[in-house]
Design an enzyme around this catalytic site. Structure first.
Site, PDB file in Angstrom:
ATOM      1  N   LYS A  24       0.835  -1.197   0.000  1.00  0.00           N
ATOM      2  CA  LYS A  24       0.000   0.000   0.000  1.00  0.00           C
ATOM      3  C   LYS A  24       0.872   1.249   0.000  1.00  0.00           C
ATOM      4  O   LYS A  24       1.962   1.262   0.580  1.00  0.00           O
ATOM      5  CB  LYS A  24      -0.874  -0.011   1.254  1.00  0.00           C
ATOM      6  CG  LYS A  24      -2.029   0.955   1.224  1.00  0.00           C
ATOM      7  CD  LYS A  24      -3.197   0.342   0.490  1.00  0.00           C
ATOM      8  CE  LYS A  24      -4.437   0.336   1.323  1.00  0.00           C
ATOM      9  NZ  LYS A  24      -5.581  -0.227   0.621  1.00  0.00           N
ATOM     10  N   GLY A 157     -14.848  -6.506   4.015  1.00  0.00           N
ATOM     11  CA  GLY A 157     -15.754  -7.371   4.763  1.00  0.00           C
ATOM     12  C   GLY A 157     -15.888  -8.780   4.232  1.00  0.00           C
ATOM     13  O   GLY A 157     -16.796  -9.504   4.623  1.00  0.00           O
TER      14      GLY A 157
END
Length: 219
Positions: A24, A157
């Site tokens: 990231k 999720g």
């Protein structure tokens, strides 16, 4: 994680595994992107957050000039077009919730509706003009008249085999599993089951088998 981790971590992971490594980097931070690449990352993911954790829209331009594929989060068809115009290779759903896979479903449905809406040239032309884009940008993004050519990856999720199957039924190209999977009771078993669900998402019998011991959601 919203920005680049310690480069030693990226390097150690890259030297320890045979699978591609994703790192990231902060949104719009060209230097962090370069450091991630030089540290051994095979893919780099541009965070939606700037340094300090605030939301930003100052994305790195000319991503296509970087030597590794760039992943970007999207929450609308407009963002899909803009991020691909900047050179993003992979588009993932922009859902930063660790437990709300339903938010990913909503975004996918909204993008699919816009794909259908903008097949109408009368709707599409003024929309593209407002974005400063051309018909060729739209054609490059979509190809055929469905969502699959977008190469959308599900994100947010996703922590059970049934979550994975749902995303594949919604024409996702793949999934990013939620970080909570790694703190579950049996992460190896859960990850294997989720990976298998990508292949067997249409086989209910197989999904039942994969869900045994891995079906509970992680809070």
């Amino acid at each position: 994680m919203s920005r680049l981790c310690d480069p030693r971590v990226t390097r150690d992971i890259a030297n320890s595994v045979l699978i591609p490594v994703v790192a990231k980097f902060s949104i719009g931070h060209d230097v962090e992107a370069e450091v991630a690449i030089e540290s051994g990352a095979n893919f780099i993911d541009e965070s939606e957050f700037a340094i300090g954790g605030t939301l930003s829209t100052l994305y790195v331009e000319n991503k296509g000039d970087l030597p590794v594929p760039v992943i970007c989060g999207v929450a609308s068809l407009t963002e899909c077009l803009l991020r691909r115009k900047e050179g993003a290779s992979i588009l993932r759903i922009k859902n930063n919730s660790a437990v709300r896979v339903d938010a990913t479903v909503v975004i996918l449905n909204n993008i699919a509706k816009d794909v259908a809406k903008y097949q109408d040239k009368a709707e599409r032309e003024p929309w593209l003009e407002s974005l400063g884009l051309k018909e060729s940008d739209f054609a490059f993004l979509l190809g055929a008249e469905n969502i699959a050519p977008l190469r959308l990856f599900a994100y947010g999720g996703i922590c059970t085999p049934r979550d994975v199957a749902l995303m594949m039924h919604m024409h996702c190209a793949g999934v990013f599993v939620d970080n909570s999977v790694f703190t579950s009771d049996n992460p190896r078993k859960r990850l294997r089951a989720m990976a298998q669900a990508v292949k067997d998402y249409t086989d209910i019998g197989k999904l039942i088998e994969l869900s045994i011991g891995t079906a509970e959601r992680i809070v």
